[in-house]
Design a protein around this motif. Structure first.
Motif, PDB file in Angstrom:
ATOM      1  N   THR A 302       0.846  -1.196   0.000  1.00  0.00           N
ATOM      2  CA  THR A 302       0.000   0.000   0.000  1.00  0.00           C
ATOM      3  C   THR A 302       0.879   1.242   0.000  1.00  0.00           C
ATOM      4  OG1 THR A 302      -0.025   0.064   2.414  1.00  0.00           O
ATOM      5  CG2 THR A 302      -1.843  -1.098   1.352  1.00  0.00           C
ATOM      6  N   LYS A 303       0.279   2.350  -0.354  1.00  0.00           N
ATOM      7  CA  LYS A 303       0.991   3.623  -0.194  1.00  0.00           C
ATOM      8  C   LYS A 303       0.018   4.689   0.300  1.00  0.00           C
ATOM      9  CE  LYS A 303       0.714   5.476  -4.923  1.00  0.00           C
ATOM     10  NZ  LYS A 303       0.532   4.510  -5.997  1.00  0.00           N
ATOM     11  N   THR A 304       0.592   5.720   0.918  1.00  0.00           N
ATOM     12  CA  THR A 304      -0.252   6.799   1.421  1.00  0.00           C
ATOM     13  C   THR A 304      -0.426   7.841   0.319  1.00  0.00           C
ATOM     14  OG1 THR A 304       0.548   6.422   3.640  1.00  0.00           O
ATOM     15  CG2 THR A 304      -0.450   8.555   3.217  1.00  0.00           C
ATOM     16  N   VAL A 305      -1.661   8.257   0.104  1.00  0.00           N
ATOM     17  CA  VAL A 305      -1.913   9.321  -0.878  1.00  0.00           C
ATOM     18  C   VAL A 305      -2.547  10.517  -0.162  1.00  0.00           C
ATOM     19  CG1 VAL A 305      -2.112   7.807  -2.867  1.00  0.00           C
ATOM     20  CG2 VAL A 305      -4.147   8.296  -1.522  1.00  0.00           C
ATOM     21  N   ALA A 306      -2.278  11.701  -0.707  1.00  0.00           N
ATOM     22  CA  ALA A 306      -2.784  12.931  -0.087  1.00  0.00           C
ATOM     23  C   ALA A 306      -3.871  13.521  -0.970  1.00  0.00           C
ATOM     24  CB  ALA A 306      -1.647  13.929   0.074  1.00  0.00           C
ATOM     25  N   ILE A 307      -4.957  13.964  -0.372  1.00  0.00           N
ATOM     26  CA  ILE A 307      -6.048  14.478  -1.222  1.00  0.00           C
ATOM     27  C   ILE A 307      -5.674  15.812  -1.868  1.00  0.00           C
ATOM     28  CG2 ILE A 307      -7.871  13.228   0.038  1.00  0.00           C
ATOM     29  CD1 ILE A 307      -8.763  15.871   1.218  1.00  0.00           C
ATOM     30  N   LYS A 308      -4.644  16.459  -1.350  1.00  0.00           N
ATOM     31  CA  LYS A 308      -4.251  17.723  -2.000  1.00  0.00           C
ATOM     32  C   LYS A 308      -3.674  17.459  -3.400  1.00  0.00           C
ATOM     33  CE  LYS A 308       0.370  18.308   0.166  1.00  0.00           C
ATOM     34  NZ  LYS A 308       0.987  17.214  -0.551  1.00  0.00           N
ATOM     35  N   ASP A 309      -3.285  16.225  -3.656  1.00  0.00           N
ATOM     36  CA  ASP A 309      -2.763  15.885  -4.986  1.00  0.00           C
ATOM     37  C   ASP A 309      -3.845  15.411  -5.955  1.00  0.00           C
ATOM     38  OD1 ASP A 309      -0.205  16.437  -4.032  1.00  0.00           O
ATOM     39  OD2 ASP A 309       0.095  14.361  -3.336  1.00  0.00           O
ATOM     40  N   PHE A 310      -5.078  15.304  -5.472  1.00  0.00           N
ATOM     41  CA  PHE A 310      -6.155  14.811  -6.348  1.00  0.00           C
ATOM     42  C   PHE A 310      -6.413  15.810  -7.473  1.00  0.00           C
ATOM     43  CE2 PHE A 310      -8.804  11.763  -3.428  1.00  0.00           C
ATOM     44  CZ  PHE A 310      -7.658  11.010  -3.213  1.00  0.00           C
ATOM     45  N   ARG A 311      -6.424  15.300  -8.695  1.00  0.00           N
ATOM     46  CA  ARG A 311      -6.769  16.128  -9.851  1.00  0.00           C
ATOM     47  C   ARG A 311      -7.875  15.438 -10.628  1.00  0.00           C
ATOM     48  NH1 ARG A 311      -4.220  18.752  -7.220  1.00  0.00           N
ATOM     49  NH2 ARG A 311      -2.165  19.685  -7.434  1.00  0.00           N
ATOM     50  N   LYS A 312      -8.745  16.241 -11.190  1.00  0.00           N
ATOM     51  CA  LYS A 312      -9.866  15.699 -11.966  1.00  0.00           C
ATOM     52  C   LYS A 312      -9.373  14.652 -12.982  1.00  0.00           C
ATOM     53  CE  LYS A 312     -13.830  17.592 -14.448  1.00  0.00           C
ATOM     54  NZ  LYS A 312     -14.735  16.762 -14.664  1.00  0.00           N
ATOM     55  N   GLY A 313     -10.050  13.537 -13.010  1.00  0.00           N
ATOM     56  CA  GLY A 313      -9.705  12.495 -13.980  1.00  0.00           C
ATOM     57  C   GLY A 313      -8.656  11.503 -13.469  1.00  0.00           C
ATOM     58  N   ASP A 314      -7.993  11.815 -12.342  1.00  0.00           N
ATOM     59  CA  ASP A 314      -7.025  10.855 -11.777  1.00  0.00           C
ATOM     60  C   ASP A 314      -7.731   9.558 -11.415  1.00  0.00           C
ATOM     61  OD1 ASP A 314      -5.051  12.717 -11.953  1.00  0.00           O
ATOM     62  OD2 ASP A 314      -4.879  13.092  -9.781  1.00  0.00           O
ATOM     63  N   ARG A 315      -6.987   8.467 -11.546  1.00  0.00           N
ATOM     64  CA  ARG A 315      -7.571   7.171 -11.177  1.00  0.00           C
ATOM     65  C   ARG A 315      -6.776   6.562 -10.029  1.00  0.00           C
ATOM     66  NH1 ARG A 315      -9.192   4.324 -16.761  1.00  0.00           N
ATOM     67  NH2 ARG A 315     -10.123   2.873 -15.294  1.00  0.00           N
ATOM     68  N   TYR A 316      -7.496   6.058  -9.069  1.00  0.00           N
ATOM     69  CA  TYR A 316      -6.859   5.426  -7.912  1.00  0.00           C
ATOM     70  C   TYR A 316      -7.318   3.975  -7.777  1.00  0.00           C
ATOM     71  CZ  TYR A 316      -5.113   9.967  -6.532  1.00  0.00           C
ATOM     72  OH  TYR A 316      -4.439  11.152  -6.522  1.00  0.00           O
ATOM     73  N   ASN A 317      -6.408   3.163  -7.241  1.00  0.00           N
ATOM     74  CA  ASN A 317      -6.798   1.785  -6.900  1.00  0.00           C
ATOM     75  C   ASN A 317      -7.704   1.836  -5.670  1.00  0.00           C
ATOM     76  OD1 ASN A 317      -5.144   0.892  -8.932  1.00  0.00           O
ATOM     77  ND2 ASN A 317      -3.395   0.575  -7.558  1.00  0.00           N
ATOM     78  N   TYR A 318      -7.978   0.670  -5.108  1.00  0.00           N
ATOM     79  CA  TYR A 318      -8.816   0.647  -3.911  1.00  0.00           C
ATOM     80  C   TYR A 318      -8.204   1.495  -2.802  1.00  0.00           C
ATOM     81  CZ  TYR A 318     -11.682  -3.025  -5.848  1.00  0.00           C
ATOM     82  OH  TYR A 318     -12.540  -3.730  -6.640  1.00  0.00           O
ATOM     83  N   ILE A 319      -9.025   2.312  -2.184  1.00  0.00           N
ATOM     84  CA  ILE A 319      -8.605   3.035  -0.979  1.00  0.00           C
ATOM     85  C   ILE A 319      -9.046   2.168   0.196  1.00  0.00           C
ATOM     86  CG2 ILE A 319      -8.908   5.114   0.403  1.00  0.00           C
ATOM     87  CD1 ILE A 319      -7.590   5.902  -2.147  1.00  0.00           C
ATOM     88  N   LEU A 320      -8.084   1.779   1.013  1.00  0.00           N
ATOM     89  CA  LEU A 320      -8.357   0.740   2.007  1.00  0.00           C
ATOM     90  C   LEU A 320      -8.498   1.256   3.428  1.00  0.00           C
ATOM     91  CD1 LEU A 320      -5.669  -1.626   0.513  1.00  0.00           C
ATOM     92  CD2 LEU A 320      -8.130  -1.913   0.270  1.00  0.00           C
ATOM     93  N   ASP A 321      -8.036   2.469   3.664  1.00  0.00           N
ATOM     94  CA  ASP A 321      -8.056   2.968   5.042  1.00  0.00           C
ATOM     95  C   ASP A 321      -7.810   4.475   5.010  1.00  0.00           C
ATOM     96  OD1 ASP A 321      -8.148   2.982   7.801  1.00  0.00           O
ATOM     97  OD2 ASP A 321      -6.331   1.789   8.108  1.00  0.00           O
ATOM     98  N   ALA A 322      -8.115   5.105   6.153  1.00  0.00           N
ATOM     99  CA  ALA A 322      -7.694   6.497   6.332  1.00  0.00           C
ATOM    100  C   ALA A 322      -6.234   6.456   6.771  1.00  0.00           C
ATOM    101  CB  ALA A 322      -8.542   7.158   7.401  1.00  0.00           C
TER     102      ALA A 322
END
Ligand code: 3PG
Ligand code: MG
Length: 431
Positions: A302-322
């Motif tokens: 797994t890796k940690t992702v930050a919502i500040k990096d979210f851009r329209k159209g980005d695709r993410y795998n399953y988000i498993l936890d906070a």
């Protein structure tokens, strides 16, 4: 006899004529997973009612649902041993030191149990003669009529009411108006059990909260939670979301695509996004744990992702936890610390593998020493108990803490604005 404050509104078990009566009790013992009792809290919470009935000479017949054995789409019922009440019967026999009979019924493939045949009369006879202490019916969702409409439903209601003289509802967690929680009250004199009474009394603290009021809602069952969420939104000062609900919200807000989030859920979440533009109550948890194995929704890299990096159209795998560090970030900490009422119906991570988000959340709540804390729901209580046993134990004996046995029911009451408008509670109100 114990008195309950909310008493004036409900028909109470303590007022029922019980002696020598067969009492059908709907409980919510929905705590069996994969054939095992995960946490007996919901069972233990109903023991007062059972003891009361027995001590006043009543003859108890218990029933609960376990899981969701009925496929909503096809209507097929899967009576698998995994959703049997057997572990509950064994637990209660051991705990109460009585003999409990679990009568066998014939099961039709896909249809479940289509009829309560006369063989149950023999068990009832033994119950009346006090040769056994109680009867426990099969998983009530194994009965064809429980959650269907049409003639099967009426037939089941009639047959079920035929086994008893009075009905007691102590299944606070079961807010869905099914035959065993709702229709049955048309046929039998019906009363609220002690657990039901106590939970309703505590609901008032969520409906009329000391402010700031923070609610934290996370987990599965998105479809039944989105309706109440909109109402809840109006009532809270702050709202923290997690699990599939937060994933849907983030997809709707940022236009990102997250694996496993159905489009319908995103559409539903758009309304929350719209509401929140104006009022800004939803706390953005800044960090999430994303699976690195594409298409996999399990333990692994797994890796940690930050919502500040979210851009329209980005695709993410399953988000498993906070991301657990989200609960150390100042804006989040401040909101949790300043709340005066906190309602928690939240398991943040995908169980059984991801616990760090929930643990960090519960620890952050623990740092607030002045709030009234109300936790709700079987899964939430179980996680709290497993992850923070000290906190859980302290909460049991602390007047500033309350554990609801049903999280969905609390959300439903918030949606309706009153506990007495929850469908199964309505018929228990004294007219
Ligand atoms: C629960 O565990 O949430 C309650 O028992 C209700 O179950 P349900 O949502 O399947 O009706
Ligand atoms: Mg639940």
């Amino acid at each position: 006899m114990p008195e309950t404050r909310s008493a004036p509104h409900l028909k109470l078990i303590q007022e029922a004529d019980i002696n020598d009566k067969v009492v059908l009790i709907r409980v919510d013992h929905n705590v069996v997973k994969r054939g095992q009792i995960e946490d007996p809290f919901r069972i233990d919470s109903t023991l007062g009612t059972l003891f009361h009935i027995a001590s006043r000479g009543g003859r108890p017949i218990l029933m609960t649902h376990v899981g969701r054995p009925r496929d909503k789409r096809t209507g097929k019922i899967n009576c698998s041993p995994n959703s049997s009440v057997d572990p509950l019967v064994a637990y209660l026999e051991e705990k109460l030191r009585i003999k409990i009979e679990a009568p066998a019924f014939s099961i039709q493939p896909d249809l479940g149990i289509t009829t309560i045949d006369s063989s149950i009369q023999e068990s009832i006879q033994r119950l009346k003669e006090r040769k056994i202490g109680a009867i426990y019916l099969p998983n009530v969702r194994w009965f064809q009529g429980e959650q269907t409409y049409g003639p099967e439903r009426t037939r089941f209601a009639e047959q079920l009411s035929g086994v008893a003289d009075i009905f007691v509802n102590d299944a606070f967690g079961s807010w869905q108006p099914d035959v065993s929680t709702f229709d049955i009250t048309r046929y039998l004199p019906s009363y609220a059990g002690f657990l039901m009474q106590q939970e309703i009394k505590n609901l008032e603290k969520v409906l009329d909260p000391a402010r700031p009021f923070l609610a934290i809602v996370a987990g599965a069952k998105y479809d039944t939670k989105i309706g109440p969420l909109k109402e809840l939104y109006q009532r809270v000062d702050h709202l923290i979301l997690g699990g599939v609900i937060y994933n849907a919200f983030l997809s709707a807000q940022f236009g990102v695509e997250i694996a496993g989030v159905p489009e319908e859920d995103v559409d539903l979440a758009l309304e929350l996004v719209r509401l929140d533009k104006e009022k800004n109550k939803i706390v953005r948890l800044p960090l999430l744990v994303e699976s690195e194995d594409f298409g996999e929704r399990k333990q692994g890299k797994t890796k940690t992702v930050a919502i500040k990096d979210f851009r329209k159209g980005d695709r993410y795998n399953y988000i498993l936890d906070a991301g657990p560090d989200a609960f150390h970030e100042k804006p989040v900490v401040d909101i949790i610390k300043s709340a005066k009422t906190i309602f928690v119906n939240a398991v943040m991570g995908l169980t059984p593998h991801f616990y760090d988000g929930s643990r960090a959340l519960y620890e952050a709540i623990d740092e607030n020493h002045r709030a009234l804390k109300l936790y709700g729901g079987g899964d939430t209580l179980q996680e709290l108990k497993n992850l923070c046993p000290g906190t859980y134990m302290r909460g049991l004996n602390n007047p500033d803490c309350y554990y609801f046995t049903g999280g969905g029911t609390v959300l439903k009451a918030l949606e309706e604005g009153s506990p007495f408008k929850i469908k199964p509670v309505e018929p228990l109100v004294r007219r």
